[in-house]
Design a protein around this motif. Structure first.
Motif, PDB file in Angstrom:
ATOM      1  N   TRP A 104      19.680 -27.532 -10.554  1.00 29.47           N
ATOM      2  CA  TRP A 104      20.123 -28.859 -10.988  1.00 29.47           C
ATOM      3  C   TRP A 104      20.684 -28.738 -12.390  1.00 29.47           C
ATOM      4  CZ3 TRP A 104      20.375 -33.630  -8.642  1.00 29.47           C
ATOM      5  CH2 TRP A 104      20.732 -34.701  -9.471  1.00 29.47           C
ATOM      6  N   PRO A 105      21.933 -29.234 -12.635  1.00 33.19           N
ATOM      7  CA  PRO A 105      22.902 -29.700 -11.650  1.00 33.19           C
ATOM      8  C   PRO A 105      23.778 -28.551 -11.151  1.00 33.19           C
ATOM      9  CG  PRO A 105      23.731 -30.147 -13.854  1.00 33.19           C
ATOM     10  CD  PRO A 105      22.397 -29.472 -14.031  1.00 33.19           C
ATOM     11  N   ALA A 106      24.114 -28.599  -9.867  1.00 38.33           N
ATOM     12  CA  ALA A 106      25.035 -27.628  -9.264  1.00 38.33           C
ATOM     13  C   ALA A 106      25.755 -28.329  -8.128  1.00 38.33           C
ATOM     14  CB  ALA A 106      24.295 -26.396  -8.765  1.00 38.33           C
ATOM     15  N   ASP A 107      27.047 -28.490  -8.272  1.00 42.91           N
ATOM     16  CA  ASP A 107      27.888 -29.173  -7.285  1.00 42.91           C
ATOM     17  C   ASP A 107      28.485 -28.109  -6.375  1.00 42.91           C
ATOM     18  OD1 ASP A 107      30.022 -30.422  -5.931  1.00 42.91           O
ATOM     19  OD2 ASP A 107      30.259 -31.893  -7.539  1.00 42.91           O
ATOM     20  N   THR A 108      27.938 -28.013  -5.181  1.00 44.04           N
ATOM     21  CA  THR A 108      28.360 -26.969  -4.265  1.00 44.04           C
ATOM     22  C   THR A 108      28.631 -27.577  -2.896  1.00 44.04           C
ATOM     23  OG1 THR A 108      27.731 -24.810  -3.330  1.00 44.04           O
ATOM     24  CG2 THR A 108      25.947 -26.345  -3.799  1.00 44.04           C
ATOM     25  N   GLY A 109      28.867 -26.746  -1.910  1.00 44.24           N
ATOM     26  CA  GLY A 109      29.148 -27.260  -0.582  1.00 44.24           C
ATOM     27  C   GLY A 109      29.594 -26.149   0.344  1.00 44.24           C
ATOM     28  N   VAL A 110      29.846 -26.525   1.601  1.00 46.97           N
ATOM     29  CA  VAL A 110      30.276 -25.588   2.633  1.00 46.97           C
ATOM     30  C   VAL A 110      31.562 -26.122   3.240  1.00 46.97           C
ATOM     31  CG1 VAL A 110      29.674 -24.442   4.792  1.00 46.97           C
ATOM     32  CG2 VAL A 110      27.874 -25.004   3.138  1.00 46.97           C
ATOM     33  N   MET A 111      32.634 -25.350   3.133  1.00 47.10           N
ATOM     34  CA  MET A 111      33.907 -25.764   3.699  1.00 47.10           C
ATOM     35  C   MET A 111      34.053 -25.255   5.128  1.00 47.10           C
ATOM     36  SD  MET A 111      36.777 -25.696   0.712  1.00 47.10           S
ATOM     37  CE  MET A 111      37.915 -26.510   1.836  1.00 47.10           C
ATOM     38  N   LEU A 112      34.658 -26.087   5.983  1.00 44.47           N
ATOM     39  CA  LEU A 112      34.884 -25.781   7.388  1.00 44.47           C
ATOM     40  C   LEU A 112      36.374 -25.870   7.691  1.00 44.47           C
ATOM     41  CD1 LEU A 112      32.193 -28.256   8.786  1.00 44.47           C
ATOM     42  CD2 LEU A 112      31.793 -25.942   7.906  1.00 44.47           C
ATOM     43  N   ARG A 113      36.823 -25.053   8.625  1.00 43.98           N
ATOM     44  CA  ARG A 113      38.236 -25.019   9.009  1.00 43.98           C
ATOM     45  C   ARG A 113      39.133 -24.795   7.781  1.00 43.98           C
ATOM     46  NH1 ARG A 113      38.739 -27.800  14.217  1.00 43.98           N
ATOM     47  NH2 ARG A 113      37.016 -26.931  15.417  1.00 43.98           N
ATOM     48  N   ARG A 114      38.614 -24.104   6.794  1.00 46.19           N
ATOM     49  CA  ARG A 114      39.377 -23.869   5.566  1.00 46.19           C
ATOM     50  C   ARG A 114      40.515 -22.897   5.843  1.00 46.19           C
ATOM     51  NH1 ARG A 114      40.189 -20.636   1.023  1.00 46.19           N
ATOM     52  NH2 ARG A 114      39.981 -21.662  -1.001  1.00 46.19           N
ATOM     53  N   GLN A 115      41.633 -23.109   5.180  1.00 52.08           N
ATOM     54  CA  GLN A 115      42.721 -22.155   5.224  1.00 52.08           C
ATOM     55  C   GLN A 115      42.359 -20.951   4.358  1.00 52.08           C
ATOM     56  OE1 GLN A 115      45.740 -22.971   7.346  1.00 52.08           O
ATOM     57  NE2 GLN A 115      43.762 -23.828   7.931  1.00 52.08           N
ATOM     58  N   ARG A 116      42.800 -19.774   4.780  1.00 54.21           N
ATOM     59  CA  ARG A 116      42.395 -18.561   4.070  1.00 54.21           C
ATOM     60  C   ARG A 116      42.917 -18.530   2.640  1.00 54.21           C
ATOM     61  NH1 ARG A 116      40.751 -13.178   4.974  1.00 54.21           N
ATOM     62  NH2 ARG A 116      41.557 -11.767   3.371  1.00 54.21           N
ATOM     63  N   ASP A 117      44.173 -18.887   2.436  1.00 53.23           N
ATOM     64  CA  ASP A 117      44.803 -18.701   1.133  1.00 53.23           C
ATOM     65  C   ASP A 117      45.212 -20.002   0.454  1.00 53.23           C
ATOM     66  OD1 ASP A 117      44.664 -15.857   1.313  1.00 53.23           O
ATOM     67  OD2 ASP A 117      46.345 -15.925   2.722  1.00 53.23           O
ATOM     68  N   SER A 118      44.715 -21.126   0.935  1.00 50.49           N
ATOM     69  CA  SER A 118      44.945 -22.400   0.259  1.00 50.49           C
ATOM     70  C   SER A 118      43.692 -23.246   0.384  1.00 50.49           C
ATOM     71  CB  SER A 118      46.170 -23.119   0.841  1.00 50.49           C
ATOM     72  OG  SER A 118      45.972 -23.411   2.213  1.00 50.49           O
ATOM     73  N   TRP A 119      43.688 -24.405  -0.227  1.00 51.29           N
ATOM     74  CA  TRP A 119      42.418 -25.097  -0.421  1.00 51.29           C
ATOM     75  C   TRP A 119      42.090 -26.129   0.647  1.00 51.29           C
ATOM     76  CZ3 TRP A 119      41.377 -29.766  -3.884  1.00 51.29           C
ATOM     77  CH2 TRP A 119      42.364 -30.745  -3.732  1.00 51.29           C
TER      78      TRP A 119
END
Length: 294
Positions: A104-119
């Motif tokens: 705390w504090p740490a702003d994190t997350g898990v991305m899904l269906r992410r593009q490999r070389d863009s956000w």
């Protein structure tokens, strides 16, 4: 327990070997467009009078493995530069399970269906910071939609040290949960139920189910169903499912996040020296007719 469920562990395979970063690669927080065909994030910053980040492409965050734990931190600690750790493999329909332990504090997350070389990609939020959402969703490069069931804050002990989570107070919140954000979900847990299952300063299990060309995404924390989002029917400003599908397709990478600091939250978004820890990351690929959720 409201919304609780216990998945079958059969057919889950590890995504993290516990000793190395094999199967993953670090990526910086490069900025694309706010939404497909829209202005760039940097132009959006300019319109809001927010200072642009300086050479973020040189800072993919720091990722290391210690004692079977995958650790993410800013590059360098206190610099304000975040980044991602991205799976080399792309996935279509799947269930993902992992254990997480953010400071705390740490702003994190898990991305899904992410593009490999863009956000671009759908993000499951693990915003373990003031006014943070855990188990809700955000659209990176997908019109920045926010779909969250609740927000949290921290309670402090007599010495002023963080000592546990509480519900965010809308009257003082920097980023309050609105009915509009909550109504984008087809299921939204109650914050008190979440607080009853969350283990402070300990490991917590996140389970994510992602099914469909424009997926229905469901999250659970420690067995408690937290949120469900139908990305095909989601309504939010500048959100166009057809345009998003053309960008993402029906497969993408999984990514873990270390957030950068910004003018809105500063070090309340990611504290100096803060880390997020992950372990037991495993995935089960699903056939396209598996259904949206159980």
């Amino acid at each position: 327990m409201p919304g609780s469920t216990e998945p079958n562990d059969e057919a889950f395979v590890p995504l993290f070997d516990g000793v190395s970063l094999a199967g993953w690669h670090a990526a910086p927080r490069v900025c694309g467009s706010v939404y497909p065909g829209g202005p760039s994030v940097l132009e959006h910053f300019d319109s809001l009078g927010i200072q642009r980040p300086v050479e973020p492409e040189k800072h993919p965050a720091r990722w290391k493995v210690e004692d079977g734990v995958l650790i993410g931190e800013q590059d360098t600690p206190g610099s304000g530069y975040g980044g991602y750790l991205v799976s080399d493999q792309a996935f279509g329909d799947f269930e993902l399970k992992l254990e997480m332990r953010p400071d705390w504090p740490a702003d994190t997350g898990v991305m899904l269906r992410r593009q490999r070389d863009s956000w671009e990609g759908f993000q499951v939020l693990v915003d373990h910071r003031p006014s943070g959402g855990i188990g809700g969703f955000f659209g990176n490069g997908l019109a920045s939609f926010s779909a969250v069931p609740f927000a949290i804050d921290v309670v402090r002990d007599d010495a002023g040290r963080p000592a546990g989570l509480v519900a965010d107070d809308p009257a003082t919140s920097v980023e309050p949960v609105t009915q509009e954000k909550r109504s984008r979900l087809s299921y939204a847990a109650d914050v008190d139920d979440f607080l009853n299952v969350w283990r402070w300063d300990d490991w917590n299990e996140l389970r994510v189910r992602c099914v469909g060309a424009m997926p229905v995404i469901t999250t659970w924390i420690n067995g408690l169903k937290i949120a469900e989002l139908d990305t095909a029917t989601l309504e939010s400003p500048n959100y166009d499912p057809d345009a998003i599908y053309k960008v993402l397709g029906d497969r993408g990478h999984i990514a873990l996040e270390v957030h950068d600091n910004d003018a809105m939250f500063g070090e309340a978004r990611w504290g100096v020296g803060a880390q997020c820890r992950w372990r037991n990351i495993r995935i089960k690929e699903l056939s396209t007719n598996s259904g949206a959720s159980q």
